[in-house]
Design an enzyme around this catalytic site. Structure first.
Site, PDB file in Angstrom:
ATOM      1  N   ASP A 115     -10.025  -1.411   6.838  1.00  0.00           N
ATOM      2  CA  ASP A 115     -10.633  -0.504   7.813  1.00  0.00           C
ATOM      3  C   ASP A 115     -11.289  -1.297   8.931  1.00  0.00           C
ATOM      4  O   ASP A 115     -12.005  -2.271   8.677  1.00  0.00           O
ATOM      5  CB  ASP A 115     -11.724   0.350   7.156  1.00  0.00           C
ATOM      6  CG  ASP A 115     -11.171   1.398   6.220  1.00  0.00           C
ATOM      7  OD1 ASP A 115     -10.023   1.838   6.429  1.00  0.00           O
ATOM      8  OD2 ASP A 115     -11.893   1.791   5.279  1.00  0.00           O
ATOM      9  N   ASP A 150      -6.903  -1.607   1.248  1.00  0.00           N
ATOM     10  CA  ASP A 150      -7.376  -0.784   2.353  1.00  0.00           C
ATOM     11  C   ASP A 150      -8.019  -1.742   3.347  1.00  0.00           C
ATOM     12  O   ASP A 150      -8.835  -2.577   2.956  1.00  0.00           O
ATOM     13  CB  ASP A 150      -8.396   0.225   1.835  1.00  0.00           C
ATOM     14  CG  ASP A 150      -8.742   1.313   2.836  1.00  0.00           C
ATOM     15  OD1 ASP A 150      -7.894   1.621   3.686  1.00  0.00           O
ATOM     16  OD2 ASP A 150      -9.854   1.846   2.762  1.00  0.00           O
ATOM     17  N   ARG A 197      -5.407   2.540  -4.274  1.00  0.00           N
ATOM     18  CA  ARG A 197      -4.657   1.755  -3.297  1.00  0.00           C
ATOM     19  C   ARG A 197      -4.708   0.282  -3.672  1.00  0.00           C
ATOM     20  O   ARG A 197      -5.685  -0.184  -4.256  1.00  0.00           O
ATOM     21  CB  ARG A 197      -5.190   1.960  -1.891  1.00  0.00           C
ATOM     22  CG  ARG A 197      -6.553   1.347  -1.721  1.00  0.00           C
ATOM     23  CD  ARG A 197      -7.488   2.031  -0.825  1.00  0.00           C
ATOM     24  NE  ARG A 197      -7.752   3.400  -1.164  1.00  0.00           N
ATOM     25  CZ  ARG A 197      -8.623   4.131  -0.513  1.00  0.00           C
ATOM     26  NH1 ARG A 197      -9.256   3.627   0.499  1.00  0.00           N
ATOM     27  NH2 ARG A 197      -8.850   5.361  -0.846  1.00  0.00           N
ATOM     28  N   ARG A 230       0.837  -1.202   0.000  1.00  0.00           N
ATOM     29  CA  ARG A 230       0.000   0.000   0.000  1.00  0.00           C
ATOM     30  C   ARG A 230       0.866   1.244   0.000  1.00  0.00           C
ATOM     31  O   ARG A 230       1.781   1.387   0.811  1.00  0.00           O
ATOM     32  CB  ARG A 230      -0.904   0.007   1.240  1.00  0.00           C
ATOM     33  CG  ARG A 230      -1.553   1.343   1.581  1.00  0.00           C
ATOM     34  CD  ARG A 230      -2.925   1.485   0.977  1.00  0.00           C
ATOM     35  NE  ARG A 230      -3.487   2.801   1.182  1.00  0.00           N
ATOM     36  CZ  ARG A 230      -4.572   3.050   1.884  1.00  0.00           C
ATOM     37  NH1 ARG A 230      -5.199   2.087   2.518  1.00  0.00           N
ATOM     38  NH2 ARG A 230      -5.042   4.274   1.975  1.00  0.00           N
TER      39      ARG A 230
END
Length: 165
Positions: free
Chosen positions: A104, A102, A99, A90
């Site tokens: 989260d 990711d 990207r 990344r």
């Protein structure tokens, strides 16, 4: 042994690199958590192709949600997620930009966390069908801040989303 906490992670990516494409990066996260003794009951939603959110002049994303139980505390989980991102090569070009991966933290048990590094439930969770649709797929009884996600119209909204096989 510490009790494990139910977590949900939002996974996504929209560019390939020498380490793989977005789908392979998402599957790598699942496989890594399955092999890690600090996680159990790992489940991955279907993969979805979605239009970019925020910055729209970039390729479509591949998104999924991963559910698991973990013995990690919330901040250690965040560090772990950022290490997974680095492991997938990344590079942060711009906010909401392209990207390779990711990861989260969407939910950490029923905890509400707000500090300079982590906000849980994730700040955009109720605005993003590419998060709500796979969350509903994994747990149709999920409650977020007292709100049943099965009652949210956006959790069924496929506009801009395409389920991948």
């Amino acid at each position: 042994m510490t009790d494990k906490v139910q977590i949900y992670l939002g996974l996504g990516g929209n560019i390939a690199n020498e380490l793989g494409d977005p789908t392979s990066h998402i599957l790598m996260v699942r496989d890594t958590l399955i092999r890690d003794e600090r996680f159990c009951d790992v489940a991955l939603s279907s993969l979805y192709q979605s239009k970019p959110f925020g910055v729209t002049d970039q390729p479509d994303f591949v998104n999924a949600v991963l559910s698991a139980k973990t013995s990690l505390d919330a901040m250690s989980l965040l560090d772990y997620c950022q290490e997974l991102e680095r492991g997938a090569g990344r590079v942060r070009f711009r906010r909401w930009g392209e990207r390779s991966l990711d990861v989260d933290v969407l939910l950490y048990g029923d905890d509400v966390i707000a500090n300079d590094r982590l906000t849980v439930p994730h700040i955009g969770i109720f605005e993003r069908n590419f998060v709500l649709v796979p969350l509903l797929e994994l747990n149709d009884e999920l409650m977020i801040n007292g709100q049943a996600i099965c009652d949210l119209a956006l959790a069924y909204e496929m506009n801009g989303l395409k389920k991948l096989d």
